[in-house]
Design a protein around this motif. Structure first.
Motif, mmCIF file in Angstrom:
data_model
loop_
_atom_site.group_PDB
_atom_site.id
_atom_site.type_symbol
_atom_site.label_atom_id
_atom_site.label_comp_id
_atom_site.label_asym_id
_atom_site.label_seq_id
_atom_site.Cartn_x
_atom_site.Cartn_y
_atom_site.Cartn_z
ATOM 1 N N SER A 73 0.851 -1.187 0.000
ATOM 2 C CA SER A 73 0.000 0.000 0.000
ATOM 3 C C SER A 73 0.886 1.236 0.000
ATOM 4 C CB SER A 73 -0.905 0.006 1.245
ATOM 5 O OG SER A 73 -0.126 0.112 2.415
ATOM 6 N N PRO A 74 0.321 2.392 -0.312
ATOM 7 C CA PRO A 74 1.101 3.618 -0.155
ATOM 8 C C PRO A 74 1.583 3.742 1.289
ATOM 9 C CG PRO A 74 -0.895 4.038 -1.416
ATOM 10 C CD PRO A 74 -1.015 2.639 -0.879
ATOM 11 N N MET A 75 2.793 4.250 1.469
ATOM 12 C CA MET A 75 3.350 4.381 2.815
ATOM 13 C C MET A 75 2.456 5.222 3.718
ATOM 14 S SD MET A 75 5.723 3.580 4.969
ATOM 15 C CE MET A 75 7.341 3.129 4.321
ATOM 16 N N VAL A 76 1.758 6.219 3.155
ATOM 17 C CA VAL A 76 0.894 7.080 3.976
ATOM 18 C C VAL A 76 -0.236 6.294 4.628
ATOM 19 C CG1 VAL A 76 1.408 9.197 2.701
ATOM 20 C CG2 VAL A 76 -0.526 7.750 1.984
ATOM 21 N N GLU A 77 -0.531 5.069 4.130
ATOM 22 C CA GLU A 77 -1.621 4.263 4.680
ATOM 23 C C GLU A 77 -1.135 3.214 5.682
ATOM 24 O OE1 GLU A 77 -3.772 2.613 1.369
ATOM 25 O OE2 GLU A 77 -4.369 4.581 0.622
ATOM 26 N N THR A 78 0.155 3.232 6.007
ATOM 27 C CA THR A 78 0.697 2.212 6.905
ATOM 28 C C THR A 78 0.805 2.748 8.329
ATOM 29 O OG1 THR A 78 2.989 2.835 6.455
ATOM 30 C CG2 THR A 78 2.008 1.166 5.018
ATOM 31 N N ASP A 79 1.394 1.940 9.194
ATOM 32 C CA ASP A 79 1.540 2.300 10.604
ATOM 33 C C ASP A 79 2.587 3.400 10.800
ATOM 34 O OD1 ASP A 79 -0.329 0.420 11.565
ATOM 35 O OD2 ASP A 79 1.166 -1.164 11.477
ATOM 36 N N ALA A 80 2.371 4.188 11.840
ATOM 37 C CA ALA A 80 3.277 5.291 12.160
ATOM 38 C C ALA A 80 4.706 4.807 12.373
ATOM 39 C CB ALA A 80 2.784 6.027 13.399
ATOM 40 N N GLU A 81 4.863 3.597 12.916
ATOM 41 C CA GLU A 81 6.205 3.060 13.168
ATOM 42 C C GLU A 81 7.022 2.940 11.881
ATOM 43 O OE1 GLU A 81 3.620 0.895 16.306
ATOM 44 O OE2 GLU A 81 3.367 1.767 14.319
ATOM 45 N N PHE A 82 6.352 2.684 10.745
ATOM 46 C CA PHE A 82 7.048 2.551 9.467
ATOM 47 C C PHE A 82 7.254 3.905 8.789
ATOM 48 C CE2 PHE A 82 4.832 -1.764 9.465
ATOM 49 C CZ PHE A 82 5.928 -2.401 10.021
ATOM 50 N N ILE A 83 6.340 4.812 9.027
ATOM 51 C CA ILE A 83 6.431 6.143 8.418
ATOM 52 C C ILE A 83 7.546 6.969 9.046
ATOM 53 C CG2 ILE A 83 5.196 8.340 8.166
ATOM 54 C CD1 ILE A 83 2.604 6.683 7.903
ATOM 55 N N GLU A 84 7.684 6.891 10.365
ATOM 56 C CA GLU A 84 8.601 7.770 11.110
ATOM 57 C C GLU A 84 10.039 7.761 10.599
ATOM 58 O OE1 GLU A 84 11.473 9.216 13.712
ATOM 59 O OE2 GLU A 84 11.198 7.054 13.456
ATOM 60 N N PRO A 85 10.649 6.585 10.332
ATOM 61 C CA PRO A 85 12.041 6.606 9.871
ATOM 62 C C PRO A 85 12.218 7.350 8.540
ATOM 63 C CG PRO A 85 11.417 4.393 10.561
ATOM 64 C CD PRO A 85 10.172 5.205 10.531
ATOM 65 N N PHE A 86 11.227 7.260 7.663
ATOM 66 C CA PHE A 86 11.315 7.949 6.374
ATOM 67 C C PHE A 86 11.153 9.453 6.553
ATOM 68 C CE2 PHE A 86 10.724 3.673 4.927
ATOM 69 C CZ PHE A 86 11.390 3.629 3.702
ATOM 70 N N GLU A 87 10.218 9.851 7.401
ATOM 71 C CA GLU A 87 10.055 11.287 7.665
ATOM 72 C C GLU A 87 11.311 11.855 8.299
ATOM 73 O OE1 GLU A 87 5.306 12.084 8.162
ATOM 74 O OE2 GLU A 87 6.422 11.534 9.964
#
Length: 197
Positions: A73-87
């Protein structure tokens, strides 16, 4: 074997969630995930995944039996734990496509389904449009872990052939219950990245 592979979205995707839950519990119990799965956890986890507008599940069947599946899925639709390292690393999250888990029964490995899973997910990302990179993550376990399977060969060579490479410092931390544990514990998850251009 009578193997077929389909790319499912929307209601079709939701129809295979019980099969996906069954496979996740069975396959991820093995090294290196050592996942002590439960139907209740799976129902909640997969319902959240399936609610994403860009979610896809690549499903492998032998006849009518679901023997493997791969999610994305698009990263924006995943869990915060996965988004944080990219941000934190300065990525534009809207341009990151996240390949979630791939689960395949052992007796069906070595028949090209791993490639079919990546092909289907990357094709879906291109169809949605707007993504610069595709990524996935894998758990990092110590080499001296007491439950490490003898002769275990990681999939690094396969992933590199697909054009993915690990990015130093791009690591998430995600929690689940290991086999025999009473509580969830956090595990480091190393991201691998590939350009989709």
């Amino acid at each position: 074997m009578n193997l077929t592979v389909d790319s499912l979205t929307g209601d079709q995707l939701k129809s295979v969630l019980p099969d996906l839950a069954r496979l996740r519990i069975a396959v991820f119990r093995a090294w290196p995930y050592l996942y002590e799965g439960s139907a209740a956890y799976e129902e909640e986890y997969l319902a959240k995944f399936a609610a994403g507008r860009g979610a896809v599940c690549i499903v492998a069947r032998d006849g009518d039996k679901v023997v493997g599946a791969s999610t994305a899925s698009p990263m924006v639709e995943t869990d915060a734990e996965f988004i944080e390292p990219f941000e934190s690393a300065g990525y534009d999250i809207s341009k990151v496509f996240y390949c979630g888990e791939s689960v395949l029964l052992k007796e069906y490995r070595g028949h090209g389904l791993g490639h079919a899973f990546f092909d289907g997910r990357e094709e879906h990302a291109r169809k949605l449009g707007g993504f610069d990179i595709s990524t996935f993550c894998r758990v990092v376990r110590p080499d001296n872990h007491p439950l490490k399977e003898p002769g275990y060969v990681p999939l690094d060579a396969f992933w590199r052939k697909r054009g993915y490479a690990p990015v130093e410092g791009l690591v998430a931390h995600y929690s689940w219950k290991d086999i025999g544990e009473d509580e969830e514990t956090s595990k480091p998850m190393q991201f691998w990245v590939k350009a989709l251009t």
